[in-house]
Design a protein around this motif. Structure first.
Motif, PDB file in Angstrom:
ATOM      1  N   LEU A 118       0.827  -1.211   0.000  1.00 56.86           N
ATOM      2  CA  LEU A 118       0.000   0.000   0.000  1.00 56.86           C
ATOM      3  C   LEU A 118       0.862   1.262   0.000  1.00 56.86           C
ATOM      4  CD1 LEU A 118      -2.882  -0.978   2.455  1.00 56.86           C
ATOM      5  CD2 LEU A 118      -3.154  -0.313   0.053  1.00 56.86           C
ATOM      6  N   TYR A 119       1.969   1.230   0.727  1.00 55.51           N
ATOM      7  CA  TYR A 119       2.876   2.386   0.757  1.00 55.51           C
ATOM      8  C   TYR A 119       3.507   2.616  -0.620  1.00 55.51           C
ATOM      9  CZ  TYR A 119       6.938   5.279   1.904  1.00 55.51           C
ATOM     10  OH  TYR A 119       7.894   6.276   1.923  1.00 55.51           O
ATOM     11  N   ILE A 120       3.955   1.546  -1.262  1.00 53.77           N
ATOM     12  CA  ILE A 120       4.546   1.678  -2.600  1.00 53.77           C
ATOM     13  C   ILE A 120       3.500   2.156  -3.603  1.00 53.77           C
ATOM     14  CG2 ILE A 120       5.627   0.409  -4.513  1.00 53.77           C
ATOM     15  CD1 ILE A 120       6.865  -1.451  -2.375  1.00 53.77           C
ATOM     16  N   GLN A 121       2.293   1.615  -3.512  1.00 54.25           N
ATOM     17  CA  GLN A 121       1.207   2.041  -4.400  1.00 54.25           C
ATOM     18  C   GLN A 121       0.860   3.513  -4.196  1.00 54.25           C
ATOM     19  OE1 GLN A 121      -2.007  -0.773  -3.656  1.00 54.25           O
ATOM     20  NE2 GLN A 121      -1.630  -1.725  -5.644  1.00 54.25           N
ATOM     21  N   LEU A 122       0.958   3.981  -2.956  1.00 50.40           N
ATOM     22  CA  LEU A 122       0.689   5.388  -2.670  1.00 50.40           C
ATOM     23  C   LEU A 122       1.624   6.285  -3.476  1.00 50.40           C
ATOM     24  CD1 LEU A 122      -0.588   7.662  -0.890  1.00 50.40           C
ATOM     25  CD2 LEU A 122       1.282   7.248   0.725  1.00 50.40           C
ATOM     26  N   ILE A 123       2.917   5.999  -3.424  1.00 52.62           N
ATOM     27  CA  ILE A 123       3.892   6.802  -4.161  1.00 52.62           C
ATOM     28  C   ILE A 123       3.656   6.694  -5.660  1.00 52.62           C
ATOM     29  CG2 ILE A 123       6.360   7.122  -4.619  1.00 52.62           C
ATOM     30  CD1 ILE A 123       6.848   5.882  -1.809  1.00 52.62           C
ATOM     31  N   PHE A 124       3.393   5.467  -6.117  1.00 47.39           N
ATOM     32  CA  PHE A 124       3.140   5.256  -7.544  1.00 47.39           C
ATOM     33  C   PHE A 124       1.915   6.047  -8.003  1.00 47.39           C
ATOM     34  CE2 PHE A 124       0.898   2.940 -10.904  1.00 47.39           C
ATOM     35  CZ  PHE A 124       1.871   2.934 -11.902  1.00 47.39           C
ATOM     36  N   ASN A 125       0.855   6.029  -7.206  1.00 42.75           N
ATOM     37  CA  ASN A 125      -0.382   6.709  -7.588  1.00 42.75           C
ATOM     38  C   ASN A 125      -0.212   8.219  -7.650  1.00 42.75           C
ATOM     39  OD1 ASN A 125      -3.445   7.700  -6.934  1.00 42.75           O
ATOM     40  ND2 ASN A 125      -3.389   5.712  -7.970  1.00 42.75           N
ATOM     41  N   PHE A 126       0.702   8.776  -6.846  1.00 42.28           N
ATOM     42  CA  PHE A 126       0.999  10.209  -6.922  1.00 42.28           C
ATOM     43  C   PHE A 126       1.510  10.562  -8.318  1.00 42.28           C
ATOM     44  CE2 PHE A 126       1.291  12.535  -2.723  1.00 42.28           C
ATOM     45  CZ  PHE A 126       0.470  11.657  -2.050  1.00 42.28           C
ATOM     46  N   ILE A 127       2.367   9.709  -8.855  1.00 42.81           N
ATOM     47  CA  ILE A 127       2.927   9.940 -10.187  1.00 42.81           C
ATOM     48  C   ILE A 127       1.827   9.876 -11.243  1.00 42.81           C
ATOM     49  CG2 ILE A 127       4.550   9.060 -11.917  1.00 42.81           C
ATOM     50  CD1 ILE A 127       6.119   7.842  -9.481  1.00 42.81           C
ATOM     51  N   ILE A 128       0.934   8.891 -11.115  1.00 45.36           N
ATOM     52  CA  ILE A 128      -0.145   8.716 -12.077  1.00 45.36           C
ATOM     53  C   ILE A 128      -1.102   9.908 -12.055  1.00 45.36           C
ATOM     54  CG2 ILE A 128      -2.146   7.295 -12.682  1.00 45.36           C
ATOM     55  CD1 ILE A 128       0.553   6.059 -13.386  1.00 45.36           C
ATOM     56  N   GLU A 129      -1.483  10.360 -10.857  1.00 44.62           N
ATOM     57  CA  GLU A 129      -2.438  11.485 -10.772  1.00 44.62           C
ATOM     58  C   GLU A 129      -1.822  12.776 -11.314  1.00 44.62           C
ATOM     59  OE1 GLU A 129      -5.678  13.447  -7.729  1.00 44.62           O
ATOM     60  OE2 GLU A 129      -5.032  11.382  -7.573  1.00 44.62           O
ATOM     61  N   LYS A 130      -0.540  12.969 -11.085  1.00 41.39           N
ATOM     62  CA  LYS A 130       0.149  14.132 -11.650  1.00 41.39           C
ATOM     63  C   LYS A 130       0.020  14.140 -13.177  1.00 41.39           C
ATOM     64  CE  LYS A 130       4.670  14.167 -12.386  1.00 41.39           C
ATOM     65  NZ  LYS A 130       4.992  14.740 -13.707  1.00 41.39           N
ATOM     66  N   LEU A 131       0.156  12.960 -13.769  1.00 38.22           N
ATOM     67  CA  LEU A 131       0.053  12.842 -15.226  1.00 38.22           C
ATOM     68  C   LEU A 131      -1.372  13.115 -15.708  1.00 38.22           C
ATOM     69  CD1 LEU A 131       2.308   9.697 -15.800  1.00 38.22           C
ATOM     70  CD2 LEU A 131       2.873  12.085 -16.299  1.00 38.22           C
ATOM     71  N   TYR A 132      -2.379  12.745 -14.904  1.00 41.78           N
ATOM     72  CA  TYR A 132      -3.763  13.058 -15.272  1.00 41.78           C
ATOM     73  C   TYR A 132      -3.949  14.565 -15.435  1.00 41.78           C
ATOM     74  CZ  TYR A 132      -5.176   8.342 -13.756  1.00 41.78           C
ATOM     75  OH  TYR A 132      -5.326   6.994 -13.590  1.00 41.78           O
ATOM     76  N   TYR A 133      -3.469  15.308 -14.449  1.00 40.91           N
ATOM     77  CA  TYR A 133      -3.642  16.766 -14.469  1.00 40.91           C
ATOM     78  C   TYR A 133      -2.802  17.422 -15.562  1.00 40.91           C
ATOM     79  CZ  TYR A 133      -6.546  16.951 -10.306  1.00 40.91           C
ATOM     80  OH  TYR A 133      -7.601  16.808  -9.413  1.00 40.91           O
ATOM     81  N   GLU A 134      -1.772  16.730 -16.008  1.00 43.42           N
ATOM     82  CA  GLU A 134      -0.966  17.221 -17.125  1.00 43.42           C
ATOM     83  C   GLU A 134      -1.519  16.726 -18.463  1.00 43.42           C
ATOM     84  OE1 GLU A 134       2.940  15.816 -16.230  1.00 43.42           O
ATOM     85  OE2 GLU A 134       3.315  17.345 -14.682  1.00 43.42           O
ATOM     86  N   GLU A 135      -2.668  15.985 -18.390  1.00 43.50           N
ATOM     87  CA  GLU A 135      -3.343  15.427 -19.568  1.00 43.50           C
ATOM     88  C   GLU A 135      -2.429  14.478 -20.345  1.00 43.50           C
ATOM     89  OE1 GLU A 135      -5.194  18.501 -21.850  1.00 43.50           O
ATOM     90  OE2 GLU A 135      -6.460  19.152 -20.184  1.00 43.50           O
ATOM     91  N   LYS A 136      -1.641  13.696 -19.608  1.00 44.06           N
ATOM     92  CA  LYS A 136      -0.781  12.671 -20.202  1.00 44.06           C
ATOM     93  C   LYS A 136      -1.358  11.295 -19.863  1.00 44.06           C
ATOM     94  CE  LYS A 136       3.405  15.515 -19.799  1.00 44.06           C
ATOM     95  NZ  LYS A 136       4.756  15.621 -19.151  1.00 44.06           N
ATOM     96  N   ASN A 137      -2.614  11.090 -20.255  1.00 38.79           N
ATOM     97  CA  ASN A 137      -3.324   9.872 -19.880  1.00 38.79           C
ATOM     98  C   ASN A 137      -2.711   8.611 -20.486  1.00 38.79           C
ATOM     99  OD1 ASN A 137      -4.929  11.864 -18.866  1.00 38.79           O
ATOM    100  ND2 ASN A 137      -6.852  10.947 -19.482  1.00 38.79           N
ATOM    101  N   LYS A 138      -2.253   8.690 -21.729  1.00 41.75           N
ATOM    102  CA  LYS A 138      -1.672   7.521 -22.374  1.00 41.75           C
ATOM    103  C   LYS A 138      -0.404   7.070 -21.657  1.00 41.75           C
ATOM    104  CE  LYS A 138      -3.493   8.237 -27.041  1.00 41.75           C
ATOM    105  NZ  LYS A 138      -3.150   8.447 -28.483  1.00 41.75           N
TER     106      LYS A 138
END
Length: 388
Positions: A118-138
């Motif tokens: 869960l801790y590793i997923q937390l850090i990973f998900n931060f990276i993914i959400e940042k990309l959403y807001y940058e509209e880098k969905n692919k």
């Protein structure tokens, strides 16, 4: 709808692979391991609280306040605080297992695995959400597929090759940890340690306090359910496993809604219609998972269908109030909407104390109906004010 499906795919992968992993571990290693999902289920809301403040709130602040350091600051703080909190849980895992009325000897090793994952997923998900807001969905899709394939393949291969649980856990965690570290370096953000945390909380306050309450609700509620014995434990675990990914995916409608609201592109009607299109896909997936997995477990179908029926009813109600909560929290009053959510969750928490194995289900559906009515009223008041 296309963007919603892309975000949903990332969420589905991040959520479903751990679910599938628990199913496979219960088949390959020990049938009791399926219950680790219920055992550590309350801890996932610590994950969501961190994500709400330091990821979602920080990303919104970057957009609305033009704070170029917000995302980097949020990630840095989350890594440090997360290490302290999740580390403390690992060090006290036996006390936690005992509190949840489960056997320490059976669940010790894989409870530790679940917490660290869960801790590793937390850090990973931060990276993914940042990309959403940058509209880098692919790009986010690509990262999610890689992360989850590594996670799933490693846990299965090591389970087939090794009998030692510590070896299985260590090799799997090292693999996903190294991949997350690689992405962390690649997608790093600047930080200056001057954070505006109060704004981050405000921007996503309704969900932060919701996750805080859910942590307490499930910590107490699941402890109570487990006290009623194996039939209820396996039933609620099974239904949670075949619906948890769908809940995570369904919440993607709020992720997309927040982005649209910040960019002044939000339409409640369009978001609601897309949510129900997504719901049809998710209900079909629940049906398929039920048919595929139920034969492997000794289920009491009467108990199981009661839990499943309440989950499906909750799915149907969810878009009618959740999207309004997201919109009103950002555009109307975060104080009012957060207070309303707190009232709903306090009621749900009190109902989870009922002397019945269905206490969590009763609290869940009562809370949803209350929110549906209250948020409909607030939404109409806001629209009338806008019309004047």
């Amino acid at each position: 709808m296309k963007r919603l499906l892309r975000v949903s795919l990332d969420t589905a992968l991040l959520s479903f692979i751990p679910v599938l992993s628990w199913f496979m571990l219960s088949i390959l290693v020990d049938k009791n391991l399926i219950n680790v999902f219920t055992l550590t289920y309350p801890i996932q809301f610590i994950y969501y609280m961190f994500k709400s403040i330091f990821s979602t709130g920080a990303n919104i602040s970057k957009e609305k306040d033009k704070d170029k350091y917000a995302v980097g600051n949020g990630l840095f703080i989350a890594i440090i605080l997360g290490f302290i909190i999740y580390g403390s849980l690992v060090l006290n895992i036996d006390k936690y297992i005992t509190f949840m009325n489960m056997d320490v000897l059976i669940y010790h090793d894989f409870a530790i695995y679940s917490v660290i994952q869960l801790y590793i997923q937390l850090i990973f998900n931060f990276i993914i959400e940042k990309l959403y807001y940058e509209e880098k969905n692919k790009l986010a899709n690509k990262y999610s597929i890689c992360f989850n394939l590594i996670n799933f393949v490693m846990i299965i291969i090591t389970s087939l090759l090794f009998k030692n649980r510590v070896v299985i856990i260590t090799l799997t965690l090292i693999s996903i940890g190294l991949y997350t570290l690689y992405l962390l370096i690649k997608e790093h953000e600047k930080f200056n340690l001057k954070s505006n945390m109060l704004k981050w909380i405000k921007y996503d306050s309704v969900y932060f306090f919701n996750y805080l309450c859910k942590f307490l609700i499930f910590l107490i509620g699941l402890k109570n359910v487990i006290e009623y014995g194996h039939e209820y434990t396996i039933a609620i675990t099974f239904i949670s496993l075949i619906t948890d990914t769908q809940w995570d995916v369904f919440d993607a409608i709020n992720t997309v809604a927040k982005i649209d609201i910040v960019k002044n592109e939000f339409s409640y009607k369009k978001a609601r219609n897309n949510a129900y299109k997504l719901l049809l896909i998710l209900l079909l997936s629940i049906f398929i998972m039920f048919l595929f997995f139920n034969y492997n477990y000794d289920l009491n179908y009467e108990i199981t269908f009661i839990f499943l029926g309440i989950e499906i009813l909750d799915f149907i109600i969810f878009p009618l109030y959740s999207l309004k909560a997201t919109y009103l929290n950002l555009e109307y009053s975060s104080t009012i909407i957060t207070s309303n959510k707190m009232i709903a969750n306090i009621g749900r928490l009190l109902l989870s104390l009922l002397n019945t194995p269905y206490c969590t289900a009763i609290g869940q559906i009562a809370s949803d109906f209350y929110q549906f009515i209250a948020l409909s009223v607030f939404y109409k008041i806001h629209k009338r004010k806008q019309a004047k």
